[in-house]
Design an enzyme around this catalytic site. Structure first.
Site, PDB file in Angstrom:
ATOM      1  N   SER A   1      39.549  44.801  -2.495  1.00 11.78           N
ATOM      2  CA  SER A   1      38.214  44.505  -2.343  1.00 11.78           C
ATOM      3  C   SER A   1      37.430  44.860  -0.881  1.00 11.78           C
ATOM      4  O   SER A   1      38.235  44.453   0.070  1.00 11.78           O
ATOM      5  CB  SER A   1      38.013  43.047  -2.516  1.00 11.78           C
ATOM      6  OG  SER A   1      38.111  42.792  -4.029  1.00 11.78           O
TER       7      SER A   1
ATOM      8  N   LYS B   1      31.718  34.697  -8.296  1.00  5.64           N
ATOM      9  CA  LYS B   1      32.636  34.505  -7.142  1.00  5.64           C
ATOM     10  C   LYS B   1      31.809  33.892  -5.853  1.00  5.64           C
ATOM     11  O   LYS B   1      30.799  34.108  -5.592  1.00  5.64           O
ATOM     12  CB  LYS B   1      33.083  35.888  -6.608  1.00  5.64           C
ATOM     13  CG  LYS B   1      33.935  35.860  -5.460  1.00  5.64           C
ATOM     14  CD  LYS B   1      34.085  36.933  -5.033  1.00  5.64           C
ATOM     15  CE  LYS B   1      34.893  37.290  -3.765  1.00  5.64           C
ATOM     16  NZ  LYS B   1      36.496  37.341  -3.977  1.00  5.64           N
TER      17      LYS B   1
ATOM     18  N   ARG C   1      41.959  37.531 -13.739  1.00  2.42           N
ATOM     19  CA  ARG C   1      41.310  37.091 -12.567  1.00  2.42           C
ATOM     20  C   ARG C   1      41.111  35.374 -13.130  1.00  2.42           C
ATOM     21  O   ARG C   1      40.287  35.296 -14.016  1.00  2.42           O
ATOM     22  CB  ARG C   1      40.277  37.464 -12.005  1.00  2.42           C
ATOM     23  CG  ARG C   1      39.510  36.843 -10.746  1.00  2.42           C
ATOM     24  CD  ARG C   1      38.285  37.685 -10.282  1.00  2.42           C
ATOM     25  NE  ARG C   1      38.022  37.069  -8.864  1.00  2.42           N
ATOM     26  CZ  ARG C   1      37.062  36.051  -8.872  1.00  2.42           C
ATOM     27  NH1 ARG C   1      36.537  35.586 -10.149  1.00  2.42           N
ATOM     28  NH2 ARG C   1      36.678  35.504  -7.825  1.00  2.42           N
TER      29      ARG C   1
HETATM   30  N1  TZP Z   1      34.184  40.506  -6.208  1.00  2.00           N
HETATM   31  C1  TZP Z   1      33.044  40.522  -5.727  1.00  2.00           C
HETATM   32  S1  TZP Z   1      31.728  40.082  -6.939  1.00  2.00           S
HETATM   33  C2  TZP Z   1      32.600  39.424  -7.887  1.00  2.00           C
HETATM   34  C3  TZP Z   1      34.032  39.734  -7.582  1.00  2.00           C
HETATM   35  C4  TZP Z   1      35.239  39.130  -8.258  1.00  2.00           C
HETATM   36  C5  TZP Z   1      32.298  38.572  -9.117  1.00  2.00           C
HETATM   37  C6  TZP Z   1      31.790  39.689 -10.099  1.00  2.00           C
HETATM   38  O1  TZP Z   1      31.311  39.020 -11.121  1.00  2.00           O
HETATM   39  P1  TZP Z   1      30.269  39.337 -12.008  1.00  2.00           P
HETATM   40  O2  TZP Z   1      29.757  38.303 -13.038  1.00  2.00           O
HETATM   41  O3  TZP Z   1      30.226  40.912 -12.766  1.00  2.00           O
HETATM   42  O4  TZP Z   1      28.961  39.237 -10.997  1.00  2.00           O
END
Ligand code: TZP
Ligand code: MG
Length: 216
Positions: free
Chosen positions: A117, A146, A49
């Protein structure tokens, strides 16, 4: 010469941790170094990602990561870009609610694993009905990783998924050492983390610490 790790889609997510890259959160390491550490730590599913690179830069990193994951027997999933996933022979693709709808994407994705998702029961039911291989469930908690993340009731939503959805699910969003036990307690089985893992001083040490909390 490149090879997909698995000819068959399932089982997928039959594992505790789901590693996700993100160079901006990796303490100066690049995605290749992070993936090498994740593999060393024994993570069995890794998603590429990367929101801040051009497609050609992403392609070059994914080519290398495909070689590394194939050699290690690790499932390799690409976020967002189906062309990239197909070009490097990734095992799967992960999409969100704002991408090309799964119903259309699956006509093009051949036998790739497809993850979607989801943030609420309606989205989970739809993904399952349309044949997704697994769903992402979250965000569990607030996260800075995100941008514009769709809200979710987090732990409540997870509990609903654990009771109502049959396809595998991976929990995500703000999960860390301090709160992962509460996610497990609500039915979490496979945990995706970005900042907690890629930002760790030593990824293998962090993974050991997480696994000791999970009790495996
Ligand atoms: N999708 C929902 S929350 C997120 C994604 C890609 C970010 C997750 O990153 P982290 O640092 O584990 O909170
Ligand atoms: Mg996306």
């Amino acid at each position: 010469e490149l090879e997909r790790t698995f000819a068959l889609k399932r089982p997928v997510l039959d594992t505790d941790l789901y590693g996700i890259t993100g160079e901006a959160f990796s303490n100066g390491r690049d995605n290749i170094q992070v993936v090498a550490e994740m593999i060393k730590a024994g993570i069995k599913v890794i998603q590429y990602r990367e929101k801040e690179k051009s497609k050609i830069e992403k392609y070059q990193q994914c080519l290398e990561i495909r070689r590394m994951t194939a050699e290690a027997g690790v499932i390799f999933i690409v976020n967002d870009d189906l062309d990239l996933a197909l070009a490097v022979k990734a095992d799967g693709i992960h999409i969100g609610q704002e991408d090309v709808p799964y119903k259309e994407l699956k006509k093009l994705s051949g036998n790739l694993i497809v993850g979607v998702s989801t943030h609420n029961p309606q989205q989970a039911l739809q993904a399952e009905a349309e044949g997704a291989d697994y769903i992402g469930v979250g965000p569990m908690f607030a996260t800075n990783t995100k941008k514009n993340v769709e809200e979710s009731d987090g732990l409540e939503y997870l509990k609903w998924v654990a009771e109502n959805i049959k396809i595998p699910h991976v929990t995500i969003g703000g999960i860390n050492i301090s709160n992962i036990a509460s996610v497990k307690q609500r039915g979490g089985r496979c945990f995706a983390m970005i900042s907690e893992i890629v930002g760790a001083e030593s990824i293998p040490e962090k993974v050991k610490e997480i696994r000791s909390i999970l009790g495996d």
